[in-house]
Design a protein around this motif. Structure first.
Motif, PDB file in Angstrom:
ATOM      1  N   UNK A 694       0.646  -0.689   0.164  1.00  0.00           N
ATOM      2  CA  UNK A 694      -0.561  -0.157  -0.126  1.00  0.00           C
ATOM      3  C   UNK A 694       0.929   1.236   0.040  1.00  0.00           C
ATOM      4  N   UNK A 695       2.277   1.449   0.209  1.00  0.00           N
ATOM      5  CA  UNK A 695       2.760   2.664   0.442  1.00  0.00           C
ATOM      6  C   UNK A 695       4.267   1.701  -0.963  1.00  0.00           C
ATOM      7  N   UNK A 696       4.652   3.436  -1.209  1.00  0.00           N
ATOM      8  CA  UNK A 696       5.484   3.112  -1.972  1.00  0.00           C
ATOM      9  C   UNK A 696       7.206   3.169  -1.702  1.00  0.00           C
ATOM     10  N   UNK A 697       6.618   4.476  -1.081  1.00  0.00           N
ATOM     11  CA  UNK A 697       8.416   4.995  -0.137  1.00  0.00           C
ATOM     12  C   UNK A 697       7.952   5.077   1.824  1.00  0.00           C
ATOM     13  N   UNK A 698       8.246   5.876   2.012  1.00  0.00           N
ATOM     14  CA  UNK A 698       7.989   5.974   3.733  1.00  0.00           C
ATOM     15  C   UNK A 698       8.038   5.139   4.561  1.00  0.00           C
ATOM     16  N   UNK A 699       7.817   5.746   5.844  1.00  0.00           N
ATOM     17  CA  UNK A 699       8.123   5.430   7.112  1.00  0.00           C
ATOM     18  C   UNK A 699       6.154   4.364   7.323  1.00  0.00           C
TER      19      UNK A 699
END
Length: 903
Positions: A694-699
């Protein structure tokens, strides 16, 4: 006395088929050699134009500006003259004249004039007021508004030269339709803006215009000229207020001196006129214009304090980095095909020298000199070779758009020189001393000479140096030379020489059990394979190994590029498709999408981009509240942080969570109360993941949506399915509100938009096809070289009772050991070459062109590229040998007994 017939004419009439075949071979080789530099330059030029065109106008336009108050040292008469329309036009012409021809200018989209350096606030209460206050305006006296707009109502502003001064109280202006709608401006409206000294300036709107081509440079370098925007106050939270533009007549520019106005010139580059050959000159021009001699010259001619700024240099530097990283990889294909083509030309010359051996021996025995014979052969060969090279070069210049003549001529000349020299030099070497009969040069009995050993060791040293340099320096920074690019080819050459040395051993071992069998075909085939000439074996084997290595390397490059794009698109989307919304999506939307054709599974996800971990740090963390079952299936299917659904299920008062490494470090593996997400909740990190769908980058922090306090509607649907791109997702997303549909296939296509990437891939595809073609031709030439000898042998064996079927089997099996050696060796060498060279080759720029980051994209062996060409070589060689055997066995025995009789 009857005149002697000319040598060249006689030879061409005697063997027109051989001359035509040589012409065709040289034509194809010359075409490929001449087309290569043109094709590379063409796709690089298209890539350069694409990169400049795709850059936003404010990032590609060269902007020059001057503050009149600083330039004229406070002399009033010079200050007033600095913003006169006549003076601005003269300065614009001086700027264009100073730019070199390599930097072509789009004069239609370039602009100049005067403007206020900072927006000024209007004092009229009828203008719409937002929470941040009254609107502000940029006053601009830009030239050629009439040529770049159409009147919607009213007329364009007017002013006569010299009629407007800094003290003028009223001027005319126009606004765009978008500005008029947003700020409720009509024809005849008057807007008052303050000045540093004196009464406010009254700006009377005389017309409303509609911009032509609003996305191009004239209107888009400063977008507020065509479309009003929001500015925000420095308060917390920031409050918006309107920012619009008033378009004054160019002759009214001096009035802007009372509001801190400046002169500006915006030079728009013309992407259509850019060529990669001018890249270095354009880059030097930009550097000189920003801080260099060209800026100094313009300050002398235009304004002493002239300032320049542009983002074009960043675009050019980025493009040059991509180009420099791709070129060494492309050079590998060029070296591979060039080497195979050179070997085939050598084999062509060797075949001709072998076929005419007795003729040339007779000439030598009757007093012909080596120089004279070589000269006659050179003149004979030059006719078809030069004609083929010229035709190939001309065809390349016609077919390849933007092809450059000098590189094409040099490449074709090199092909012609090499093709012309092969036959004369081979004949001169073989007949340097008159001999009645040639010595046997059996592959099994031949012993390498000292010269050959020294040459092979030299090649080995060069190969080790090339591989070592490639592994250490790599190709990602473009710092690669010919030796590095030739590393795969050198590996193929060394492998061919090594296999030739080892070839007798498996032949002897295979002959032992075959010799004890009753049939003669197997023994004779192995004996015949060992009796073949060492020279006749080395060149075909060399051609096959280099071709197979090039094809395997090229196929692995293309496979690695495709795999990198698949992984990058999957990391960006997280599934085959996704639907995102700022607000929650309806619960029934997931069921609707799940029932669509082509959809296998749907994973609903609630996202909160500002999760508070309550540790005092401001680093952004994304909360993902998911359905454990569907999200676990998706993570396992994509490989993006796989986990078991049970790891997210709540078993006590603390929610188990999956976290990125940084979040896990901040939570320190213990139960921690965080939030809010409609209320605080306690989590404990049970598993650390580097990625999640669900998230391509970041925490991120992943929890079970059922364990969160309150009710949370999914804001994202991650959709899986083999043909999900064909699913009717857009109508369903529109029905759910302002949702956005993103497809993995569309994201992948985004990585292939650069002409540099697509051009390099086409070069590799053509190189692979050309390598296969030359390899097949090498097989055919190797069989033709021994055709006469095979025909005579089969004739003798037929008189001794061998049947036609046995004869065909003999000819096929005789060629099989060398073919199997080449196929197995080619696959093995290709695999070894990829293993050795992979650490030094980064395919990231070729695959993604800097649009995404996957780290270093390594070259990996592609089984299809390794095995399929090798099996194809075996199949083609067997088919050619079978066809030759069928043709030979159809001849009469009487004819066969005299063909190729050398004694």
């Amino acid at each position: 006395m009857k005149a002697t017939a000319p040598w060249v004419r006689t030879r061409l009439r005697t063997a027109p088929g051989s001359a035509a075949a040589l012409l065709l071979l040289v034509l194809v080789t010359s075409f490929l050699a001449a087309a290569f530099p043109g094709a590379v330059a063409a796709y690089e030029s298209r890539g350069l134009r694409h990169e400049v065109s795709a850059t936003s106008p404010d990032g590609s336009v060269i902007q020059l500006s001057s503050d009149p108050w600083q330039d004229v040292d406070g002399e009033p008469e010079k200050i007033f003259d600095a913003l006169e329309a006549r003076r601005l036009t003269e300065n614009y012409q001086q700027i264009l004249a100073a730019l070199p021809k390599s930097l072509r200018v789009d004069t239609g989209q370039s602009a100049y004039g005067a403007r206020t350096r900072k927006p000024v606030a209007a004092t009229d209460t009828w203008l719409p007021e937002l929470n941040g206050g009254w609107p502000v305006f940029t006053l601009s006296a830009q030239t050629a508004v009439a040529e770049h707009s159409t009147p919607a109502s009213g007329r364009l502003p007017r002013a006569t030269a010299g009629s407007v001064t800094p003290a003028t109280e009223t001027v005319e202006a126009a606004v765009t339709s978008a500005t008029a709608r947003a700020l409720r401006i009509k024809v005849g409206s008057t807007i008052h803006v303050p000045r540093a000294n004196g009464a406010p300036l009254a700006v009377r709107v005389t017309g409303i215009v509609e911009p032509l081509r609003p996305q191009q440079s004239y209107w888009s370098v400063e977008p507020v000229l065509r479309t009003p925007t929001y500015l925000h106050t420095p308060d917390q939270p920031p409050l918006p207020y309107w920012h619009g533009a008033l378009l004054l007549a160019p002759e009214a520019a001096p009035v802007l001196l009372s509001m801190g106005g400046e002169a500006y010139w915006r030079v728009a580059p013309d992407p259509a006129g850019m060529d990669v050959a001018d890249l270095s000159r354009i880059t030097q021009t930009i550097a000189s214009l920003e801080q260099g001699p060209l800026l100094s010259a313009l300050r002398t001619e235009v304004a002493p304090q002239l300032e320049t700024s542009t983002g074009l240099d960043d675009v050019l530097i980025e493009f040059d980095g991509i180009r420099a990283a791709i070129n060494p990889v492309v050079a590998v294909a060029a070296f591979g095909v060039g080497s195979v083509a050179g070997v085939v030309l050598l084999m062509t010359g060797g075949l001709a020298a072998s076929r005419r051996h007795h003729e040339l021996s007779l000439l030598r025995s009757r007093g012909g000199s080596v120089r004279g014979i070589a000269g006659r052969l050179l003149s004979e060969v030059a006719v078809p070779v030069l004609a083929g090279a010229a035709l190939g070069c001309a065809l390349a210049l016609v077919v390849v758009p933007g092809g450059r003549t000098p590189p094409a001529l040099l490449a074709s000349a090199a092909v012609a020189l090499f093709a012309c020299a092969t036959l004369p030099l081979r004949a001169a070497f073989l007949h340097r001393r008159p001999r009645l009969h040639g010595d046997r040069n059996d592959l099994v009995r031949a012993r390498p000479s000292r010269r050959r050993t020294v040459a092979e060791l030299t090649l080995l040293v060069l190969t080790v140096a090339a591989v070592t340099a490639l592994r250490r320096r790599g190709t990602s920074d473009g710092d690669a030379d010919a030796l590095i690019s030739a590393a795969p080819v050198l590996l193929g050459v060394i492998a061919a020489l090594l296999l030739v040395r080892l070839y007798p051993l498996p032949l002897r071992l295979a002959a032992l059990p075959v010799a004890r069998r009753r049939g003669a075909v197997g023994f004779l085939s192995l004996a015949r394979a060992g009796r073949s000439s060492a020279t006749a074996t080395v060149l075909p084997l060399l051609a096959l190994l280099v071709a197979l290595t090039t094809v395997a390397f090229g196929g692995s490059v293309l496979s690695g590029v495709a795999d990198a794009r698949d992984r990058a698109s999957l990391a960006a989307i997280g599934a085959d498709a996704r639907i995102d919304a700022d607000q929650g999506l309806p619960d029934k939307l997931a069921g609707t999408v799940r029932n669509m054709a082509g959809v296998n599974d749907v994973a609903p996800v609630y996202r909160d981009f500002d999760l508070d971990l309550r540790d005092g740090r401001l680093d952004r963390v994304t909360l993902l509240a998911v359905d454990p079952d569907s999200y676990a299936r998706l993570a396992g299917r994509t490989g993006l942080g796989p986990f078991r659904a049970a790891e997210l299920r709540k078993s006590s008062g603390v929610l188990p969570a999956l976290a990125s490494p940084a979040v896990a470090e901040r939570l320190r593996g213990r139960a921690t109360e965080i939030g809010p997400a409609d209320g605080p909740f306690s989590v404990r990190v049970d598993k650390v993941l580097s990625t999640t769908p669900a998230v391509s980058d970041g925490d991120f922090l992943v929890v079970d949506a059922a364990g969160l306090p309150g009710r949370h509607l999914a804001s994202t649907l991650l959709i899986s399915g083999p043909s999900v791109a064909d699913a009717d997702l857009e109508p369903a997303a529109r029905a759910a509100g302002s949702a956005i549909v993103k497809l993995r296939s569309a994201e992948r296509d985004r990585f292939t938009t650069s002409p540099v990437q697509s051009g390099a891939e086409r070069i590799y595809a053509v190189a692979a096809a050309a390598g296969v073609g030359y390899a097949v031709l090498a097989l055919v030439l190797s069989l033709l070289q021994t055709s006469a000898e095979r025909t005579a042998l089969l004739g003798r064996l037929r008189t001794m009772g061998m049947t036609r079927r046995q004869g065909r089997r003999l000819l096929i099996l005789e060629n099989l050991p060398q073919t199997l050696l080449a196929a197995a060796g080619g696959a093995l060498v290709g695999w070894v070459a990829i293993l050795l060279l992979a650490p030094g080759i980064d395919l990231g720029r070729l695959a993604l062109a800097g649009q995404a980051s996957l780290g270093q994209v390594r070259l990996r062996a592609d089984p299809v590229s390794l095995l399929l060409p090798a099996l194809g070589v075996v199949a083609i060689a067997s088919a050619v040998a079978a066809a030759q055997a069928w043709l030979i066995t159809r001849r009469t025995t009487t004819t066969e007994l005299r063909v190729g009789d050398t004694r």
